[in-house]
Design a protein around this motif. Structure first.
Motif, PDB file in Angstrom:
ATOM      1  N   HIS A   2       0.811  -1.229   0.000  1.00  0.00           N
ATOM      2  CA  HIS A   2       0.000   0.000   0.000  1.00  0.00           C
ATOM      3  C   HIS A   2       0.837   1.268   0.000  1.00  0.00           C
ATOM      4  CE1 HIS A   2      -3.464  -2.572   0.634  1.00  0.00           C
ATOM      5  NE2 HIS A   2      -2.919  -3.072   1.726  1.00  0.00           N
ATOM      6  N   ASN A   3       2.068   1.158  -0.458  1.00  0.00           N
ATOM      7  CA  ASN A   3       2.935   2.338  -0.585  1.00  0.00           C
ATOM      8  C   ASN A   3       3.058   3.097   0.741  1.00  0.00           C
ATOM      9  OD1 ASN A   3       4.632   4.024  -2.119  1.00  0.00           O
ATOM     10  ND2 ASN A   3       2.968   5.461  -2.537  1.00  0.00           N
ATOM     11  N   SER A   4       3.088   2.347   1.835  1.00  0.00           N
ATOM     12  CA  SER A   4       3.234   2.889   3.193  1.00  0.00           C
ATOM     13  C   SER A   4       2.042   3.713   3.662  1.00  0.00           C
ATOM     14  CB  SER A   4       4.521   3.725   3.310  1.00  0.00           C
ATOM     15  OG  SER A   4       5.661   2.913   3.133  1.00  0.00           O
ATOM     16  N   GLU A   5       0.923   3.629   2.926  1.00  0.00           N
ATOM     17  CA  GLU A   5      -0.276   4.387   3.300  1.00  0.00           C
ATOM     18  C   GLU A   5      -1.341   3.451   3.872  1.00  0.00           C
ATOM     19  OE1 GLU A   5      -0.588   7.641   3.134  1.00  0.00           O
ATOM     20  OE2 GLU A   5       1.357   7.991   2.164  1.00  0.00           O
ATOM     21  N   VAL A   6      -2.153   3.979   4.768  1.00  0.00           N
ATOM     22  CA  VAL A   6      -3.288   3.220   5.292  1.00  0.00           C
ATOM     23  C   VAL A   6      -4.373   3.188   4.224  1.00  0.00           C
ATOM     24  CG1 VAL A   6      -5.084   3.133   7.065  1.00  0.00           C
ATOM     25  CG2 VAL A   6      -2.762   3.851   7.674  1.00  0.00           C
ATOM     26  N   PRO A   7      -4.798   2.010   3.782  1.00  0.00           N
ATOM     27  CA  PRO A   7      -5.800   1.941   2.704  1.00  0.00           C
ATOM     28  C   PRO A   7      -7.171   2.418   3.166  1.00  0.00           C
ATOM     29  CG  PRO A   7      -5.366  -0.250   3.582  1.00  0.00           C
ATOM     30  CD  PRO A   7      -4.351   0.672   4.211  1.00  0.00           C
ATOM     31  N   GLU A   8      -7.803   3.206   2.342  1.00  0.00           N
ATOM     32  CA  GLU A   8      -9.159   3.678   2.632  1.00  0.00           C
ATOM     33  C   GLU A   8     -10.150   2.675   2.045  1.00  0.00           C
ATOM     34  OE1 GLU A   8     -11.931   7.673   2.014  1.00  0.00           O
ATOM     35  OE2 GLU A   8      -9.790   7.759   1.538  1.00  0.00           O
ATOM     36  N   ASP A   9     -10.082   1.460   2.567  1.00  0.00           N
ATOM     37  CA  ASP A   9     -10.856   0.346   2.014  1.00  0.00           C
ATOM     38  C   ASP A   9     -11.086  -0.676   3.126  1.00  0.00           C
ATOM     39  OD1 ASP A   9     -10.872  -2.532   0.781  1.00  0.00           O
ATOM     40  OD2 ASP A   9     -11.412  -1.216  -0.878  1.00  0.00           O
ATOM     41  N   PHE A  10     -12.347  -1.010   3.388  1.00  0.00           N
ATOM     42  CA  PHE A  10     -12.676  -1.903   4.500  1.00  0.00           C
ATOM     43  C   PHE A  10     -12.011  -3.266   4.359  1.00  0.00           C
ATOM     44  CE2 PHE A  10     -15.295  -5.129   6.564  1.00  0.00           C
ATOM     45  CZ  PHE A  10     -15.403  -4.614   7.854  1.00  0.00           C
ATOM     46  N   ASP A  11     -12.143  -3.894   3.192  1.00  0.00           N
ATOM     47  CA  ASP A  11     -11.599  -5.239   2.999  1.00  0.00           C
ATOM     48  C   ASP A  11     -10.077  -5.272   3.126  1.00  0.00           C
ATOM     49  OD1 ASP A  11     -14.103  -6.387   2.639  1.00  0.00           O
ATOM     50  OD2 ASP A  11     -14.090  -6.023   0.480  1.00  0.00           O
ATOM     51  N   LYS A  12      -9.420  -4.228   2.630  1.00  0.00           N
ATOM     52  CA  LYS A  12      -7.963  -4.171   2.741  1.00  0.00           C
ATOM     53  C   LYS A  12      -7.527  -3.923   4.178  1.00  0.00           C
ATOM     54  CE  LYS A  12      -7.193  -2.676  -2.032  1.00  0.00           C
ATOM     55  NZ  LYS A  12      -6.774  -1.565  -2.925  1.00  0.00           N
ATOM     56  N   LEU A  13      -8.322  -3.185   4.914  1.00  0.00           N
ATOM     57  CA  LEU A  13      -7.996  -2.933   6.313  1.00  0.00           C
ATOM     58  C   LEU A  13      -8.128  -4.199   7.158  1.00  0.00           C
ATOM     59  CD1 LEU A  13      -9.639   0.561   6.912  1.00  0.00           C
ATOM     60  CD2 LEU A  13      -7.216   0.009   7.148  1.00  0.00           C
ATOM     61  N   ILE A  14      -9.220  -4.926   6.995  1.00  0.00           N
ATOM     62  CA  ILE A  14      -9.402  -6.116   7.834  1.00  0.00           C
ATOM     63  C   ILE A  14      -8.469  -7.246   7.421  1.00  0.00           C
ATOM     64  CG2 ILE A  14     -11.782  -5.564   8.448  1.00  0.00           C
ATOM     65  CD1 ILE A  14     -12.708  -7.674   6.439  1.00  0.00           C
ATOM     66  N   ALA A  15      -7.799  -7.100   6.282  1.00  0.00           N
ATOM     67  CA  ALA A  15      -6.792  -8.084   5.878  1.00  0.00           C
ATOM     68  C   ALA A  15      -5.476  -7.871   6.631  1.00  0.00           C
ATOM     69  CB  ALA A  15      -6.551  -8.013   4.372  1.00  0.00           C
ATOM     70  N   LEU A  16      -5.335  -6.737   7.306  1.00  0.00           N
ATOM     71  CA  LEU A  16      -4.116  -6.458   8.061  1.00  0.00           C
ATOM     72  C   LEU A  16      -4.141  -7.230   9.383  1.00  0.00           C
ATOM     73  CD1 LEU A  16      -4.005  -2.585   7.540  1.00  0.00           C
ATOM     74  CD2 LEU A  16      -2.563  -4.290   6.398  1.00  0.00           C
TER      75      LEU A  16
END
Length: 212
Positions: free
Chosen positions: A100-114
């Motif tokens: 994610h290029n060191s950025e917090v993704p503004e995306d629910f599915d990508k966030l819960i994958a962390l």
């Protein structure tokens, strides 16, 4: 509970809680993400005490990786489950850098994958950092919604789904913060302060508690 009662509850909380925001101290979406990760089974006060010196020297994914897991643990040692939280933070930082290029993704599915990020954390980040009309459900909100009858449900997801359906659009952005602050300071777990509650007459809780 009737919908007009829910709207009146929201109106009163809006008037009563003038600064509806998180009590976690952060300056960037990444700092908020780390703070919320640390806040599981911990108070916001304890998290802020740990993150203030941490963020002063490491407040980016790369900086925390450079710090290393052992030094990271030293900063968060006072917080419950710090070992597993440190491991999740390190893994999360690695993913943020590589995917994610060191950025917090503004995306629910990508966030819960962390690693370590669940529905609550993802919704808090989307709502607080990015202004999404999401409603994160933590223990305070789950208790409040069931106790008052505002949005009863047997699971966190059931309460979240109910809230998203019954909370009008204009109240969705701040609903999470109104409820969590009300649950933290007034509708507390063991002995709710019904005598000083601004929605006491609208609440469906049968065992209200009043000062003697």
């Amino acid at each position: 509970m009737k919908q007009k009662t829910r709207v009146e509850i929201l109106k009163r909380l809006k008037n009563h809680i003038k600064d509806p925001t998180t009590e976690l101290i952060y300056h960037t979406p990444f700092e908020l993400l780390i703070a919320v990760l640390l806040s599981a089974q911990a108070t916001d006060v304890s998290v802020n005490k740990a993150t203030k010196p941490l963020f002063a020297i490491a407040n980016t994914p790369q900086a925390i990786l450079n710090l290393g897991i052992n030094k990271l643990k030293d900063f968060i040692r006072t917080i419950g489950l710090y070992n597993s939280k440190a491991e999740n933070i390190i893994k999360t930082c690695q993913i943020l850098i590589t995917e994610h290029n060191s950025e917090v993704p503004e995306d629910f599915d990508k966030l819960i994958a962390l690693p370590g990020v669940g529905r609550k954390t993802a919704n808090v980040v989307l709502n607080t950092a990015f202004g999404w009309p999401t409603i994160a459900v933590d223990t305070h909100i789950f208790r409040l919604c069931n106790r008052t009858g505002f949005a009863p449900g047997k699971t966190v997801e059931a309460v979240e789904d109910k809230l998203l359906k019954v909370v009008p659009k204009e109240y969705k952005i701040n609903c999470h913060h109104w409820f969590i602050l009300h649950g933290r300071y007034t509708c507390i777990a063991r002995k709710p302060r019904c005598g000083s509650c601004v929605i006491e007459d609208l609440c469906e809780f049968k065992d209200k508690v009043y000062p003697e």
